[in-house]
Design a protein around this motif. Structure first.
Motif, PDB file in Angstrom:
ATOM      1  N   ASN A   3     -36.793 -35.343 -37.480  1.00  0.00           N
ATOM      2  CA  ASN A   3     -36.169 -36.567 -36.980  1.00  0.00           C
ATOM      3  C   ASN A   3     -34.682 -36.363 -36.752  1.00  0.00           C
ATOM      4  O   ASN A   3     -34.118 -36.821 -35.756  1.00  0.00           O
ATOM      5  CB  ASN A   3     -36.402 -37.700 -37.982  1.00  0.00           C
ATOM      6  CG  ASN A   3     -35.865 -39.025 -37.504  1.00  0.00           C
ATOM      7  OD1 ASN A   3     -36.387 -39.618 -36.574  1.00  0.00           O
ATOM      8  ND2 ASN A   3     -34.794 -39.487 -38.133  1.00  0.00           N
ATOM      9  N   ARG A  20     -39.702 -30.091 -40.832  1.00  0.00           N
ATOM     10  CA  ARG A  20     -39.341 -31.244 -41.653  1.00  0.00           C
ATOM     11  C   ARG A  20     -38.330 -30.884 -42.730  1.00  0.00           C
ATOM     12  O   ARG A  20     -37.566 -31.742 -43.180  1.00  0.00           O
ATOM     13  CB  ARG A  20     -40.605 -31.820 -42.302  1.00  0.00           C
ATOM     14  CG  ARG A  20     -40.398 -33.198 -42.909  1.00  0.00           C
ATOM     15  CD  ARG A  20     -41.718 -33.820 -43.311  1.00  0.00           C
ATOM     16  NE  ARG A  20     -42.369 -33.083 -44.377  1.00  0.00           N
ATOM     17  CZ  ARG A  20     -42.067 -33.231 -45.679  1.00  0.00           C
ATOM     18  NH1 ARG A  20     -41.129 -34.075 -46.042  1.00  0.00           N
ATOM     19  NH2 ARG A  20     -42.703 -32.543 -46.594  1.00  0.00           N
ATOM     20  N   ARG A  21     -38.282 -29.592 -43.116  1.00  0.00           N
ATOM     21  CA  ARG A  21     -37.403 -29.212 -44.223  1.00  0.00           C
ATOM     22  C   ARG A  21     -36.275 -28.268 -43.819  1.00  0.00           C
ATOM     23  O   ARG A  21     -35.414 -27.970 -44.658  1.00  0.00           O
ATOM     24  CB  ARG A  21     -38.233 -28.561 -45.340  1.00  0.00           C
ATOM     25  CG  ARG A  21     -39.139 -29.524 -46.091  1.00  0.00           C
ATOM     26  CD  ARG A  21     -39.694 -28.856 -47.332  1.00  0.00           C
ATOM     27  NE  ARG A  21     -40.513 -29.760 -48.128  1.00  0.00           N
ATOM     28  CZ  ARG A  21     -41.833 -29.850 -48.049  1.00  0.00           C
ATOM     29  NH1 ARG A  21     -42.491 -29.088 -47.176  1.00  0.00           N
ATOM     30  NH2 ARG A  21     -42.498 -30.684 -48.812  1.00  0.00           N
ATOM     31  N   THR A  45     -35.491 -41.638 -44.139  1.00  0.00           N
ATOM     32  CA  THR A  45     -35.642 -40.957 -42.860  1.00  0.00           C
ATOM     33  C   THR A  45     -34.787 -39.693 -42.800  1.00  0.00           C
ATOM     34  O   THR A  45     -35.125 -38.732 -42.107  1.00  0.00           O
ATOM     35  CB  THR A  45     -35.254 -41.908 -41.709  1.00  0.00           C
ATOM     36  OG1 THR A  45     -36.065 -43.081 -41.788  1.00  0.00           O
ATOM     37  CG2 THR A  45     -35.456 -41.263 -40.354  1.00  0.00           C
ATOM     38  N   ASP A  95     -36.381 -36.166 -43.238  1.00  0.00           N
ATOM     39  CA  ASP A  95     -37.205 -35.524 -42.215  1.00  0.00           C
ATOM     40  C   ASP A  95     -36.286 -34.866 -41.198  1.00  0.00           C
ATOM     41  O   ASP A  95     -35.710 -35.526 -40.341  1.00  0.00           O
ATOM     42  CB  ASP A  95     -38.101 -36.560 -41.540  1.00  0.00           C
ATOM     43  CG  ASP A  95     -39.059 -35.931 -40.531  1.00  0.00           C
ATOM     44  OD1 ASP A  95     -38.936 -34.719 -40.254  1.00  0.00           O
ATOM     45  OD2 ASP A  95     -39.930 -36.658 -40.016  1.00  0.00           O
ATOM     46  N   LEU A 115     -44.378 -39.619 -46.302  1.00  0.00           N
ATOM     47  CA  LEU A 115     -43.279 -39.017 -45.556  1.00  0.00           C
ATOM     48  C   LEU A 115     -42.428 -40.076 -44.860  1.00  0.00           C
ATOM     49  O   LEU A 115     -41.330 -39.773 -44.382  1.00  0.00           O
ATOM     50  CB  LEU A 115     -43.833 -38.030 -44.516  1.00  0.00           C
ATOM     51  CG  LEU A 115     -44.615 -36.846 -45.103  1.00  0.00           C
ATOM     52  CD1 LEU A 115     -45.134 -35.945 -43.998  1.00  0.00           C
ATOM     53  CD2 LEU A 115     -43.733 -36.059 -46.062  1.00  0.00           C
ATOM     54  N   ASP A 127     -46.923 -35.767 -48.134  1.00  0.00           N
ATOM     55  CA  ASP A 127     -46.633 -34.338 -48.307  1.00  0.00           C
ATOM     56  C   ASP A 127     -47.683 -33.719 -49.219  1.00  0.00           C
ATOM     57  O   ASP A 127     -48.654 -34.374 -49.633  1.00  0.00           O
ATOM     58  CB  ASP A 127     -45.219 -34.137 -48.837  1.00  0.00           C
ATOM     59  CG  ASP A 127     -45.066 -34.551 -50.301  1.00  0.00           C
ATOM     60  OD1 ASP A 127     -46.026 -35.131 -50.872  1.00  0.00           O
ATOM     61  OD2 ASP A 127     -43.990 -34.314 -50.876  1.00  0.00           O
TER      62      ASP A 127
END
Length: 770
Positions: free
Chosen positions: A222, A254-255, A216, A219, A10, A4
């Motif tokens: 994901n 991702r956020r 994980t 993320d 990450l 990051d």
């Protein structure tokens, strides 16, 4: 590996995390010191109270529980997650502690909405209004890793959505905690390796697996992919009662995660009755994920399960959210776990050892004589259900400690300690790394279920699902497990046990007969409230029983052969008796001057038989046989084993249809005088010698003949429902594909029987070709 903007990896990488934090002098030591500063005073207080009273008195529980919850909350996301997992174990912790830990799911301090909006705009690359027409002023939920807002999409329809926004700096906090915990695990592993070298469990690997999963979760891309996969998995498997919100992938980063809004309340806010209502749905969804797909939600705590205000259009009452932590298990391990559940459910610890070896829990050279008794003591109380509290009660009974006396308690504790030392020193078991996540999921789900049902036991509750899977799948591994259930009976036999077949069909429908105080599945017992014949036939003809049909194909052919031979032998005998004219009466003073009636079954008759080619299609020919000889050729006498098996078939027929049909299966009262005359006429006229004896038309005519014979039972049935009515009801419940499958199977079996008869008659010496 990707990093990051701060330089943190990450994807979980211990060395990369260590390298990053080594630049921050004292950061890890400071975090460790903070953890110790919270943990040591709490543990010291617990130890002091235990030494003082010999236990933790109930009056101290509320105070200790509140302190534990505050400490976990202060320690941050990693430890809040641990507390959330324990908040669903009423069997492990007292109610006051559960009440405190439950607050971790709802009372995490939120961060400012302005910070959340700034993060949304930064992640999406534009002003908030470009994507959303509104957003709630305060988060509707705040969790350890993120908080959720209610918003409306800028799609012209103001579609309501949930926006999940990650907490600022959470990656740094979690990475630091995981590194510290790994160091602690390495110290613990060193102690185990030194003082208990027989133990093969790699605790560092276990923590590593858990850390990878936890990392994980950070993320959200994901998570979006997981959520979409899980939603499709439940839809494709037609799971009832449970849904997963739809994901708007174009708005996920991702956020931040944007998904369909669901109106409902967390299961943690539900009554025990509501939890009990949806537990079967949650259980079926989880078992499907685990055993069908090998891809499962690893964090099904009550905060991630929503009881919907109103059922969806599809009838779903429960929503599964937060798919950040998912896990996968390969097909081999899934098959071995299925086998383990079967053996555990029916207390077959001998074969359970083999399952544990295949799962890498036990080594191949395990001492079975030592392991099996310990398995009985350790696992039997668990299978009985009720969680840790019931487990403790059962252990006390096992070790003779239930009366509470000092003598029994000391003696029982010594025996328990000796068994524990045997496990530690003599049995080198290990826990595979993926069990860390699987165990977390099972512990969490079982804890939820125990809230609604204090006697819940996941092994027994999952058995109907396992039974359905055995019946449905035709993969070799599942076929082997099915064959073991139906054939072994614990004696290594190779004969199908009809009681087990009927029991398995009932198990698959949810009716399970039990033994040993309802603790274990009785594979040989048919439940009193079991399946009716129409329901059983529909199940057998459905797509769900493909595995069973494949396995039983040859077995059913053998059953048909045994029954047809019995029917022909006994039925033909009855036919001869019914058609033999009575002996003329004796004349007074002269006596029996008339000769006795001829024995029809001993009179040689010219019979036109099928050709002697392999397929029976060559030119028919004539042979001279008595009916007894014909019977012995076409239907050889049953062996003793065959007769015992036929009795079992008769018992099964009696269970479904009553005594009249059981008599028919035994060959008693098969033919009326009229049907017997038709049979003998067919033999005399040469109908059996037609060229197309193996054709479908011949098979159909035999179906009609048997149907006519069976229909005579309807008029004599002493029950309230006739055989005809039962059959008609069963056929009416089949759909077109099921009916077609039944017809195809029936004709195939009859053609096989005809082929056997032709082959047996080929041994008869022929006089002339037709």
């Amino acid at each position: 590996n990707e990093i990051d903007e701060e330089g943190l990896p990450l994807v979980y990488d211990r060395e990369a995390i260590q390298k990053y934090w080594s630049k921050e002098k004292g950061a890890l030591n400071q975090r460790w010191g903070y953890f110790v500063g919270k943990a040591v005073p709490f543990l010291t207080r617990l130890t002091t109270l235990f030494i003082k009273d010999g236990k933790i008195d109930e009056r101290y529980i509320p105070e200790l529980s509140e302190k534990a919850r505050i400490d976990l909350q202060d320690l941050g996301p990693t430890f809040i997650k641990a507390g959330q997992m324990m908040s669903v174990r009423p069997d492990v912790l007292p109610q006051a502690t559960l009440d405190e830990l439950t607050k971790l799911q709802d009372s995490v301090v939120p961060f400012e909405t302005s910070v959340a909006v700034e993060q949304i705009e930064k992640e999406l690359g534009g002003p908030l209004g470009q994507f959303f027409t509104s957003i709630s002023e305060e988060p509707v939920a705040a969790a350890s890793l993120a908080q959720v807002y209610l918003a409306t999409l800028n799609d012209g329809k103001d579609t309501r959505v949930a926006i999940k926004v990650q907490r600022p700096d959470v990656l740094g906090t979690v990475s630091k905690d995981l590194y510290v915990l790994r160091r602690a695990a390495e110290v613990f592993q060193g102690l185990v390796d030194r003082f208990a070298p027989q133990q093969k469990t790699n605790y560092v690997a276990l923590l590593n697996e858990w850390s990878i999963g936890f990392y994980t979760e950070l993320d959200f891309n994901n998570e979006a992919k997981n959520q979409e996969t899980l939603r499709n998995l439940l839809i494709d498997n037609n799971i009832q009662g449970v849904t997963v919100p739809n994901v708007y992938k174009d708005l996920c980063t991702r956020r931040i995660l944007v998904s369909e809004w669901i109106d409902g309340k967390k299961l943690s806010s539900c009554t025990e009755e509501e939890i009990a209502e949806v537990t079967p749905y949650a259980q079926e969804a989880f078992l499907t994920q685990l055993f069908e797909a090998g891809f499962f939600h690893a964090d099904p705590h009550p905060g991630n399960l929503l009881y919907l205000d109103e059922p969806t259009e599809e009838g779903h009452q429960l929503a599964l959210i937060d798919c950040g932590l998912m896990a996968e298990i390969g097909s081999d391990d899934r098959d071995n776990m299925i086998s383990a559940v079967i053996h555990l459910a029916n207390k077959d610890y001998t074969n359970l050892v083999d399952d544990f070896i295949k799962l890498k829990i036990l080594p191949e050279d395990s001492d079975r004589a030592a392991i099996i008794p310990l398995m009985d003591k350790a696992l039997s109380p668990y299978v009985k259900g009720g969680g840790a509290k019931k487990y403790e009660e059962e252990l006390k009974k096992l070790y003779g400690m239930e009366d509470g006396s000092v003598q029994s308690t000391v003696g029982g504790f010594q025996a328990m300690t000796q068994d524990a030392l045997t496990v530690l020193n003599d049995i080198p078991f290990s826990i595979p790394p993926y069990f860390a996540i699987l165990g977390r999921a099972i512990v969490t789900l079982e804890g939820v279920a125990l809230t609604g049902n204090p006697d819940y036991g996941i092994i027994m509750e999952s058995y109907p699902f396992i039974a359905r899977k055995l019946l449905r799948e035709d993969r070799p591994e599942i076929q082997r497990a099915l064959q073991e259930v139906l054939y072994s009976g614990g004696t290594g036999g190779t004969d199908l046990k009809l009681s087990r077949l009927l029991a398995l069909l009932n198990n698959a429908s949810g009716a399970v007969a039990t033994k040993e105080g309802a603790a274990f599945v009785d594979l040989d017992a048919v439940p009193d409230d079991g399946l009716s014949f129409p329901t059983a036939l529909k199940f057998l003809m459905s797509d769900r029983s493909e595995s069973l049909r494949n396995l039983l194909e040859d077995e059913v052919d053998s059953i048909v052969d045994i029954l047809s031979r019995q029917l022909v032998r006994k039925g033909l005998g009855e036919a001869v008796v019914s058609l033999t004219p009575p002996r003329p009466p004796s004349i007074p003073f002269l006596g029996d001057i008339f000769p006795p009636s001829p024995k029809l079954d001993e009179i040689p008759l010219p019979l036109l038989l099928p050709g002697i080619g392999e397929d029976g299609a060559s030119t028919p020919s004539v042979a001279v046989l008595t009916l007894n000889q014909f019977r012995d050729y076409v239907a050889p006498k049953l062996s003793q084993d065959d007769e015992l098996y036929a009795l079992g078939l008769s018992d099964a027929a009696k269970e479904f249809f009553g005594e009249e049909v059981a008599e028919f299966v035994r060959g008693e009262g098969v033919f009326s005088a009229k049907s017997a005359d038709l049979l003998l006429s067919a033999v005399r006229s040469g109908s059996l010698g037609q060229n197309d004896v193996l054709s479908g038309e011949t098979a159909q005519s035999i179906v009609e003949f048997v149907g006519n014979a069976l229909s005579t039972l309807s008029g004599t049935s002493s029950g309230t429902v006739s055989f005809d009515e039962t059959i008609n009801e069963a056929l009416s419940e089949l759909d077109d594909s099921e009916r077609a499958r039944l017809q195809e199977i029936t004709e195939e079996l009859i053609q096989r029987s005809l082929a056997r008869a032709v082959q047996r008659l080929s041994k008869v010496e022929r006089l002339v070709s037709a």
